[in-house]
Write a protein that holds these residues in place. Structure first.
Motif, mmCIF file in Angstrom:
data_model
loop_
_atom_site.group_PDB
_atom_site.id
_atom_site.type_symbol
_atom_site.label_atom_id
_atom_site.label_comp_id
_atom_site.label_asym_id
_atom_site.label_seq_id
_atom_site.Cartn_x
_atom_site.Cartn_y
_atom_site.Cartn_z
ATOM 1 N N MET A 136 5.230 2.430 -11.064
ATOM 2 C CA MET A 136 5.423 3.515 -12.027
ATOM 3 C C MET A 136 4.133 3.964 -12.754
ATOM 4 S SD MET A 136 7.639 5.615 -13.467
ATOM 5 C CE MET A 136 9.236 4.583 -13.398
ATOM 6 N N GLU A 137 3.019 3.448 -12.620
ATOM 7 C CA GLU A 137 1.704 3.841 -13.211
ATOM 8 C C GLU A 137 1.357 4.706 -12.317
ATOM 9 O OE1 GLU A 137 -1.886 4.089 -15.314
ATOM 10 O OE2 GLU A 137 0.198 3.478 -15.885
ATOM 11 N N HIS A 138 1.345 4.292 -11.031
ATOM 12 C CA HIS A 138 0.821 5.262 -9.872
ATOM 13 C C HIS A 138 1.440 6.699 -9.907
ATOM 14 C CE1 HIS A 138 -2.249 2.362 -8.622
ATOM 15 N NE2 HIS A 138 -1.169 1.431 -7.844
ATOM 16 N N LEU A 139 2.829 6.559 -10.087
ATOM 17 C CA LEU A 139 3.608 7.717 -9.954
ATOM 18 C C LEU A 139 3.278 8.604 -10.945
ATOM 19 C CD1 LEU A 139 5.895 9.295 -8.607
ATOM 20 C CD2 LEU A 139 7.680 8.005 -9.738
ATOM 21 N N MET B 124 0.687 8.988 -12.634
ATOM 22 C CA MET B 124 -0.757 9.563 -12.594
ATOM 23 C C MET B 124 -0.831 10.414 -11.351
ATOM 24 S SD MET B 124 -2.536 8.113 -14.983
ATOM 25 C CE MET B 124 -4.133 8.852 -14.733
ATOM 26 N N LYS B 125 0.333 10.529 -10.697
ATOM 27 C CA LYS B 125 0.634 11.352 -9.539
ATOM 28 C C LYS B 125 -0.288 11.142 -8.456
ATOM 29 C CE LYS B 125 2.093 15.241 -12.620
ATOM 30 N NZ LYS B 125 1.843 16.639 -12.882
ATOM 31 N N ARG B 126 -0.374 9.544 -8.266
ATOM 32 C CA ARG B 126 -1.362 9.366 -6.967
ATOM 33 C C ARG B 126 -0.440 9.149 -5.949
ATOM 34 N NH1 ARG B 126 -3.075 5.105 -11.070
ATOM 35 N NH2 ARG B 126 -4.877 5.744 -12.084
ATOM 36 N N ILE B 127 0.851 8.940 -6.214
ATOM 37 C CA ILE B 127 1.929 8.639 -4.900
ATOM 38 C C ILE B 127 3.129 9.595 -4.970
ATOM 39 C CG2 ILE B 127 0.982 6.343 -4.658
ATOM 40 C CD1 ILE B 127 3.486 5.498 -6.297
ATOM 41 N N LEU C 34 0.556 -1.184 -0.065
ATOM 42 C CA LEU C 34 -0.267 0.033 -0.041
ATOM 43 C C LEU C 34 0.894 1.448 0.073
ATOM 44 C CD1 LEU C 34 -2.945 -0.795 2.501
ATOM 45 C CD2 LEU C 34 -2.905 -0.752 0.012
ATOM 46 N N PHE C 35 0.300 2.201 -0.681
ATOM 47 C CA PHE C 35 1.019 3.671 -0.861
ATOM 48 C C PHE C 35 0.076 4.701 -0.382
ATOM 49 C CE2 PHE C 35 3.435 0.771 -3.445
ATOM 50 C CZ PHE C 35 4.929 1.592 -3.676
ATOM 51 N N ARG C 36 0.498 5.654 0.220
ATOM 52 C CA ARG C 36 -0.038 6.764 0.737
ATOM 53 C C ARG C 36 -0.479 7.701 -0.557
ATOM 54 N NH1 ARG C 36 3.144 8.048 4.143
ATOM 55 N NH2 ARG C 36 2.063 7.225 5.863
ATOM 56 N N ARG C 37 -1.834 7.860 -0.715
ATOM 57 C CA ARG C 37 -2.090 8.733 -1.786
ATOM 58 C C ARG C 37 -1.752 10.222 -1.403
ATOM 59 N NH1 ARG C 37 -6.709 6.189 -5.632
ATOM 60 N NH2 ARG C 37 -5.836 8.028 -6.658
ATOM 61 N N VAL C 38 -1.410 11.267 -2.808
ATOM 62 C CA VAL C 38 -1.142 12.359 -2.804
ATOM 63 C C VAL C 38 -2.159 13.158 -3.245
ATOM 64 C CG1 VAL C 38 1.281 12.044 -2.151
ATOM 65 C CG2 VAL C 38 0.501 12.231 -4.552
ATOM 66 N N LYS D 110 -5.339 12.549 -3.000
ATOM 67 C CA LYS D 110 -6.587 12.717 -2.250
ATOM 68 C C LYS D 110 -6.338 11.951 -1.019
ATOM 69 C CE LYS D 110 -8.990 8.847 -4.703
ATOM 70 N NZ LYS D 110 -10.357 8.664 -5.643
ATOM 71 N N LYS D 111 -7.277 11.746 -0.180
ATOM 72 C CA LYS D 111 -7.017 10.900 1.174
ATOM 73 C C LYS D 111 -7.175 9.297 0.780
ATOM 74 C CE LYS D 111 -8.882 14.438 4.514
ATOM 75 N NZ LYS D 111 -9.874 14.411 5.339
ATOM 76 N N GLY D 112 -6.553 8.793 1.524
ATOM 77 C CA GLY D 112 -6.615 7.351 1.405
ATOM 78 C C GLY D 112 -5.082 6.488 0.975
ATOM 79 N N ARG D 113 -5.111 5.430 0.298
ATOM 80 C CA ARG D 113 -4.120 4.584 0.076
ATOM 81 C C ARG D 113 -4.279 4.024 -1.152
ATOM 82 N NH1 ARG D 113 -1.493 1.843 5.474
ATOM 83 N NH2 ARG D 113 -3.646 1.575 5.918
ATOM 84 N N VAL D 114 -3.357 3.426 -1.899
ATOM 85 C CA VAL D 114 -3.558 2.827 -3.232
ATOM 86 C C VAL D 114 -2.636 1.493 -3.224
ATOM 87 C CG1 VAL D 114 -2.002 4.103 -4.390
ATOM 88 C CG2 VAL D 114 -3.997 2.850 -5.786
ATOM 89 N N ALA D 115 -2.918 0.537 -3.757
ATOM 90 C CA ALA D 115 -2.095 -0.758 -3.586
ATOM 91 C C ALA D 115 -1.332 -0.791 -5.184
ATOM 92 C CB ALA D 115 -3.105 -2.053 -3.685
ATOM 93 N N ALA D 116 -0.006 -0.966 -5.043
ATOM 94 C CA ALA D 116 0.860 -1.593 -6.078
ATOM 95 C C ALA D 116 0.921 -3.056 -6.131
ATOM 96 C CB ALA D 116 2.057 -0.847 -6.066
ATOM 97 N N LEU D 117 0.835 -3.660 -7.112
ATOM 98 C CA LEU D 117 0.649 -5.172 -7.283
ATOM 99 C C LEU D 117 1.775 -5.875 -7.988
ATOM 100 C CD1 LEU D 117 -3.239 -5.553 -8.231
ATOM 101 C CD2 LEU D 117 -2.097 -5.520 -6.046
ATOM 102 N N GLU D 118 2.370 -6.843 -7.686
ATOM 103 C CA GLU D 118 3.257 -7.848 -8.632
ATOM 104 C C GLU D 118 2.341 -9.044 -8.792
ATOM 105 O OE1 GLU D 118 7.686 -8.651 -8.591
ATOM 106 O OE2 GLU D 118 6.681 -10.475 -7.383
ATOM 107 N N ILE D 119 2.156 -9.412 -10.010
ATOM 108 C CA ILE D 119 1.013 -10.501 -10.354
ATOM 109 C C ILE D 119 1.962 -11.476 -11.056
ATOM 110 C CG2 ILE D 119 -0.762 -11.219 -11.339
ATOM 111 C CD1 ILE D 119 -1.993 -8.425 -11.004
ATOM 112 N N LEU D 120 1.803 -12.830 -10.603
ATOM 113 C CA LEU D 120 2.563 -13.919 -11.284
ATOM 114 C C LEU D 120 1.370 -14.805 -11.830
ATOM 115 C CD1 LEU D 120 4.976 -15.471 -12.590
ATOM 116 C CD2 LEU D 120 5.255 -16.291 -9.987
#
Length: 358
Positions: free
Chosen positions: A322-325, A327-330, A268-272, A274-284
């Motif tokens: 990188m996608e979250h970054l 999009m300026k979410r984190i 989980l990453f802290r959102r910048v 808006k309030k809340g957090r967002v998950a970054a995933l590694e999927i295999l």
């Protein structure tokens, strides 16, 4: 102090956790930050009374024997909590993890379509991994809810304690809590295989016996979900194999290569924005090639397999970050701190570290 009022306040403030500890004021965690409340420090006697009033006789006995105890606690229709009570140097302490009463669908959690495809597997082992507080329980609850709405079968969950409550929809759902409905994960999992299950959720794969039974269940026609506290797909496979004695590891590699269908490692990453957090995933997503790597003991090659298998739904952790970054979410700082390849993220930092510090 009234524990009900404290917990009600923490819910209204949007806190994920509420802490009480003898010798300190109550604290609540909001969006990852732990904040002290404007309240006098709790005395040893106050904390003892708060904790003991919440527990039933069996829980008190368990706590007095082990000096720590896990249980769930319901605050009317307001909220449910996962509670851990423990002894610390100033007296007693307790942490209340707020469990949302509403289970969000996978789409609302921002999960990609491949997660639903993993859930649609007829059999096999699917693991959701990550550090404590990374949202594993929330993701698993959404996966179970998806199956409960789309599949006709029998779901058994084994948890410590029960967190999200699932009402039977298309599926019959039976939820069992450690210490209340069963004495151990292994006992419950062994019994589950005689209870005509289609899907089994193991809240935590803690020991060799539980892991072995989960793999056996997955390889004998059941869909099994489990969690581990590992931070990547490759480390997840290594962790499972390393639990077993050396003389059994080749056999487990072979069995695991056939039964494991997917690993979702999240953080989980802290959102910048808006309030809340967002998950970054590694999927295999498991393929014949990945299975061969496990069978041959070449798990160090799994990250490369994730990188080249994106069309199959594989997602490298750094791609998700990188996608979250972008999009300026984190924040760039947290992205850099939690990424795997520091060089990819250095340029986003206001003051990049020197190469020898990266």
């Amino acid at each position: 102090m009234d524990i009900s009022k404290l917990l009600t306040f923490s819910v209204k403030e949007g806190a994920s956790d509420c802490h009480i500890s003898a010798g300190e004021p109550p604290m609540i965690r909001i969006h990852g930050d732990l904040k002290k409340l404007d309240h006098p420090p709790l005395t040893l006697e106050e904390t003892h009374a708060l904790v003991y009033d919440m527990m039933n006789d069996a829980q008190r006995k368990n706590f007095e024997e082990k000096r720590e105890c896990d249980f769930s606690f319901e605050l009317g229709d307001i909220a449910r909590f996962r509670v851990n009570v423990f002894v610390q140097n100033r007296g007693l302490g307790a942490v209340f993890r707020n469990i949302p009463t509403v289970i969000l669908p996978l789409e609302r959690l921002g999960m990609p379509p491949i997660i639903r495809q993993l859930c649609d597997k007829e059999k096999g082992l699917i693991l959701v991994t990550g550090p404590t507080g990374s949202g594993k329980s929330t993701t698993l609850a959404s996966m179970v809810d998806y199956l409960n709405n789309t599949f006709e079968g029998h779901i058994i969950t084994i948890e410590d304690p029960i967190e999200f409550v699932h009402k039977s929809k298309k599926c019959l759902v039976n939820q069992r809590e450690l210490g209340v409905h069963t004495l151990s994960f292994a006992n419950a999992l062994r019994a589950a295989l005689r209870e005509d299950p289609d899907i089994v959720l193991v809240g935590e794969m803690r020991d060799l016996e539980t892991i072995e039974l989960a793999i056996t269940a997955a390889s004998t026609g059941h869909l099994v979900f489990g969690t581990l506290h590992t931070q990547s797909a490759a480390k997840t496979v290594d962790r499972i194999i390393d639990v077993f004695p050396a003389e059994q590891q080749n056999k487990i590699r072979a069995t695991l290569s056939e039964s494991l269908k997917g690993v979702v490692a999240q953080n989980l990453f802290r959102r910048v924005d808006k309030k809340g957090r967002v998950a970054a995933l590694e999927i295999l997503v498991f393929t014949t090639a990945v299975a061969n790597l496990i069978r041959e003991g070449k798990t160090h090659q799994i990250p490369g397999m994730i990188q080249v298998g994106k069309k199959l739904g594989n997602t490298p952790l750094d791609d998700s970050i990188m996608e979250h970054l972008r999009m300026k979410r984190i924040s760039p700082e947290e992205a850099y701190d939690k990424c795997l390849d520091k060089k990819k993220f250095r340029s986003f930092l206001p003051t990049p570290p020197l190469d020898d510090e990266a």
